[in-house]
Design an enzyme around this catalytic site. Sequence first.
Site, PDB file in Angstrom:
ATOM      1  N   MET A  68       0.820  -1.207   0.000  1.00 53.77           N
ATOM      2  CA  MET A  68       0.000   0.000   0.000  1.00 53.77           C
ATOM      3  C   MET A  68       0.853   1.256   0.000  1.00 53.77           C
ATOM      4  O   MET A  68       0.435   2.298  -0.439  1.00 53.77           O
ATOM      5  CB  MET A  68      -0.886   0.005   1.247  1.00 53.77           C
ATOM      6  N   CYS A  69       2.077   1.150   0.532  1.00 56.88           N
ATOM      7  CA  CYS A  69       2.864   2.367   0.606  1.00 56.88           C
ATOM      8  C   CYS A  69       4.267   2.054   1.073  1.00 56.88           C
ATOM      9  O   CYS A  69       4.583   0.922   1.431  1.00 56.88           O
ATOM     10  CB  CYS A  69       2.243   3.351   1.571  1.00 56.88           C
ATOM     11  N   GLN A  70       5.102   3.054   1.066  1.00 59.47           N
ATOM     12  CA  GLN A  70       6.405   2.933   1.705  1.00 59.47           C
ATOM     13  C   GLN A  70       6.613   4.132   2.614  1.00 59.47           C
ATOM     14  O   GLN A  70       6.107   5.229   2.337  1.00 59.47           O
ATOM     15  CB  GLN A  70       7.525   2.851   0.659  1.00 59.47           C
ATOM     16  N   HIS A 127       5.974   9.558   2.865  1.00 58.50           N
ATOM     17  CA  HIS A 127       5.122   8.423   2.522  1.00 58.50           C
ATOM     18  C   HIS A 127       4.846   8.462   1.029  1.00 58.50           C
ATOM     19  O   HIS A 127       4.512   9.513   0.487  1.00 58.50           O
ATOM     20  CB  HIS A 127       3.812   8.579   3.311  1.00 58.50           C
ATOM     21  N   ILE A 128       5.017   7.338   0.337  1.00 57.32           N
ATOM     22  CA  ILE A 128       4.551   7.247  -1.048  1.00 57.32           C
ATOM     23  C   ILE A 128       3.530   6.132  -1.112  1.00 57.32           C
ATOM     24  O   ILE A 128       3.632   5.130  -0.407  1.00 57.32           O
ATOM     25  CB  ILE A 128       5.694   6.997  -2.061  1.00 57.32           C
TER      26      ILE A 128
END
Lengths: 282, 282
Positions: free
Chosen positions: A1-3, A77-78
């Site tokens: 979902m994200c990093q 956050h990406i």
Amino acid sequence: MCQLLGMNCATPTDITFSFRGFSQRAGITSDHSDGFGIAFFEDKACRLFVDNQSAVESPIADLIRNYPIKSRNVIAHIRKATQGKITLENSHPFIRELWGRHWIFAHNGDLHDFNPPLSGRFTPVGNTDSERAFCYLLDQLVEAFGYEEPSLEQIFEVLEKISPQIAEYGTFNYCLSNGKALFSYAITKLHWLVREYPFNQAHLIDLDVEVDFSQVTTPEDRVAVITTEPLTHNENWTAYQPGEMILFQHGEPIKKAITHVERLKREQENPEIKRITRADQY
Amino acid sequence: MCQLLGMNCATPTDITFSFRGFSQRAGITSDHSDGFGIAFFEDKACRLFVDNQSAVESPIADLIRNYPIKSRNVIAHIRKATQGKITLENSHPFIRELWGRHWIFAHNGDLHDFNPPLSGRFTPVGNTDSERAFCYLLDQLVEAFGYEEPSLEQIFEVLEKISPQIAEYGTFNYCLSNGKALFSYAITKLHWLVREYPFNQAHLIDLDVEVDFSQVTTPEDRVAVITTEPLTHNENWTAYQPGEMILFQHGEPIKKAITHVERLKREQENPEIKRITRADQY
């Protein structure tokens, strides 16, 4: 979902190098291209930038790669949208004020059916499980301490109790900061390192860029970097253990704990019940 | 001490034209060069940009002049520091969350010895009279309505009662928005206008730039602009009366009231007691 990307420093430091590598994952070296966000503390002030364009294409991300904001605490956050609409109000990091300090939170993972009672003191603006968890954490801090600001250690103790309870609902990797220190917690995937004197060279994984930190630092500098996946080839990244919480201040870990998550034990005994969502894969 | 700019629109609109003129006052046509801030609502999301460089020189202001963010509610502020340090945490606009909505506030004026009791629910991060007034207003809204979101009209009624009480302490011109509507209040200096169909040309005062709005709008567009000093030559700006409060929604005033400030009456009867600070002059 994200990093996730977090930075906690002894002296105000710019995150340009790490953010250049990290933001490549928003479409070049990975496909986390559904928006990004980054928050910088400058003493008590906090600047939060979010965009629903990717960190590769966004003019705001471009500004950040080129405008070195010096900060002691940064959270970025990406996003790869695996569920939920790509709306700006669902972009991490999230911001709230408590005890005359801004608090910033970003989460990696999915929480399933997580609908805790909230007092109304902190209410989600969007509809993500992540913002709900953030509001719940802050609610629990007010429940524990009222409007008298506690010490970082006291906050750690409450987070150490509440975080594994939330992690029963799913993957709960997060970074949280009030500008004084950075709290981090991981169930599945998070790594950290400390860069300090004598500084060395570092080579980004996601971009053919190398920096010799010994040329751009002083002996007083010390920087802790926290990230979902290691950012550099030639440095020693330490993986968080499942349920590990680490508090960083002045660029180094000052308190650690391993929390106990019942769900992980059940899943270890019976791997078939383990639910792997797209959020866990990303 | 500062100048205010607010925009409330029927359809998402970019503020590039007005901000280009307004930001000239940060060093070119006026000397409000001690930082700037601007907040954009995009539905429920809010993006807040602040910098302690002037709006003429700041790379962030440059981004905003060139990256048209479409918004229904915008509040901007440029600062001439007449008291207090130029720190980022003292930069307007300020942000807080209430009832699952972000709230944005910017103030023009000085409040003298304004130290109201605060519950702790909203606590200033910096040390300005402005942020204290913002926290007090929100505290009073929670006092009146608890954690059940009231209507805009109900909020107006509380603001109409509290704002003149705060204005007893000094000049209190402000813009306040929750993304649904924009509340505005003036004691000394604030102007407004509505641009709507059939649109005309407008020529900036601070920059030799003209826009023919009829070429860039549709009949559904309607934009209310609120500003300390008029931004254009050839449009009809209406000055707020002392103590006037106006609520804007969908690009037009939907509720107005004239509040009664005892201090203004005393000063009218006895002009010698009138205290003109640098904040009032700027």
